[in-house]
Every structure is written in C-alpha cells, then in structure tokens.
Enzyme design. Sequence first.
Site, PDB file in Angstrom:
ATOM      1  N   GLY A  12       0.733  -1.079  -0.055  1.00 37.04           N
ATOM      2  CA  GLY A  12      -0.048  -0.048   0.141  1.00 37.04           C
ATOM      3  C   GLY A  12       0.779   1.230   0.169  1.00 37.04           C
ATOM      4  N   TYR A 151     -13.722  -4.553  10.125  1.00 36.25           N
ATOM      5  CA  TYR A 151     -12.623  -3.815  10.178  1.00 36.25           C
ATOM      6  C   TYR A 151     -11.606  -3.986  11.442  1.00 36.25           C
ATOM      7  CZ  TYR A 151      -9.119  -0.266  10.091  1.00 36.25           C
ATOM      8  OH  TYR A 151      -7.823   0.476   9.844  1.00 36.25           O
TER       9      TYR A 151
END
Length: 287
Positions: A12, A151
């Site tokens: 990322g 999450y």
Amino acid sequence: MRHMALTYVVTGANSGLGFATTKALTDRGGHVVMGVRDEKKGRAAQARLEKGSSEVRVVDLADLESVRAFAAGIERVDVLVNNAGVMAPPPTLSAQGFEVQFAVNHLAHFALTGLLLDRITDRVVTVSSVLHRKGRLRFDDLNAARGNQAYNQSKLANAVFGIELDRRLRASGQKIRSVLAHPGYAVTNLQAGVQEGLYRTLLLRLGNPILAVPAEQGARPTVFAATEPGVQGGQFIGPSGLGEMRGAPGVITPAPAASDPENGRRLWAVSEEMTGVRPGLGDPAAR
C-alpha cells in the site's frame, strides 16, 4: 567498503500511511519496493519521492495468487512492512471468497510474510489499529463480520498475528523480529473506501477535522518500528498521547485478546488453512 542500503518492502505504498512511510524510509537512504495495486498510481507516487531509491511492483492483496507472484519476484528484503488495508467497504469477497477486510488486512499479509520469511534479514512490521481493542475474532465464521466490525476484527487479527509470529520466531531461534505498530487517528484515503452511511459521515465530517493527524505524523510509529535498532520483537509501537490517538511513538500495551496464546494458535492454524501458506514455524507449545 560501501554500506548497502536496507531494502524495505511496503504494501500500500502509493498513498496515505504507506506513502508517508515510504517517503520517510527513502529519505533515510533506504531502498523501498513499493507494493501497489495500481501501477499508474504507483509510478505517480514514486515520482514524488526525493531521496533514496525505489521500485514499483504490482500486488493485489485481495487475490492470494497475486500475493504469491509478488513474493516470488522479491530477491532480498531486510524489513517487511505489512501496511496496506481496506476499511468498511460495501460487502465484498476476495478472489478466494473471503470477507475482503479479513482477506486484505490479515490473510494477504500472513501469506506474504510466510512466503518471504526465508529472505527477511531484520524484522517484520505489521500495522494494526487502535481499533484492535474493539475487535473480536469470530472463529466460528470469520467471514460473518461486516463493515466496521469486520475492520476491527481484521485489525485484531493483525495484532494477534504479530505477537504469535514473534513467539514462533523466538522459539525457533531466529533473530528476525516481529513488531507491531499503529498510527493513532490519522487522515488517509483508507477512509475514502468506507461505505456510504452515518459512520462515513461521522468519520469524514466530524472525526477527521477535529481529532485526526496528517498521514506523515500517523506514519511515525511505523517508521520507528521499522528503523529503530532498539525495538524488540513482540513490541507494539503507537502514539504515546491520550487515547493513543496522537503523540510521539512509544511502546504500548495491546489488548489482552491480542496477546492470548490460544488466539494466536487458532488464528495461525486457520490462516494456514485459508491461504495455503505454511511459514514453517511450529507451535512453541507443542515443543
């Protein structure tokens, strides 16, 4: 003799905390392999770096076959930074049929770590979240959680994995360190993927302007965890300020669930089964 720059692999790496981490590492003279999903965006991010060296390589963390291909192309890595993540997107499954947050945030990084383990020389840094404290591992159905519950579960999984990896590395006599980090409350484009609704509105319109810190500041614990010589395996680095939201990097105490050895053993076993990757580190309790 010229000292060889350390090689970092950062997932990322083209935006948010990942880019801030990459920039800090290249500013220090490191060489960063930028793991990105979109090559064009990766190249644009690379062009913004001013020092050090870097290379862009594509990896789709929602597809374990892409993770395998990415790992196969890495010849040398001193520090692996498991950074990339998704947050509360619309209900989605990975290429292998797993809930996408658990798949991207945890399973892909478990697999990548296992696949690269024989090439890592220094440490593995896994980026969790202060929200790991709100997570619960639903071992009866890890795909059942949705939205911010999923999450939180994935970020607890990150913490459990990082600590269990440290246990297994120590038991096997390896010198590689497994370290955890979290950014506190930072503004990143991770939040742009949050599904439309009240949670997104509260996050973007109220929470971010009042409480959040810039990505560069949020990346400080990760950079500290990845570069400080004195960091020890099993430590969790986060902001030292009130509520772990902001402040200088320091050692924090993880949630009890994160350091529970039984959670570590169960998560390791199910992660091996789901990914097909077996890092070759046995259960210390079985010795």
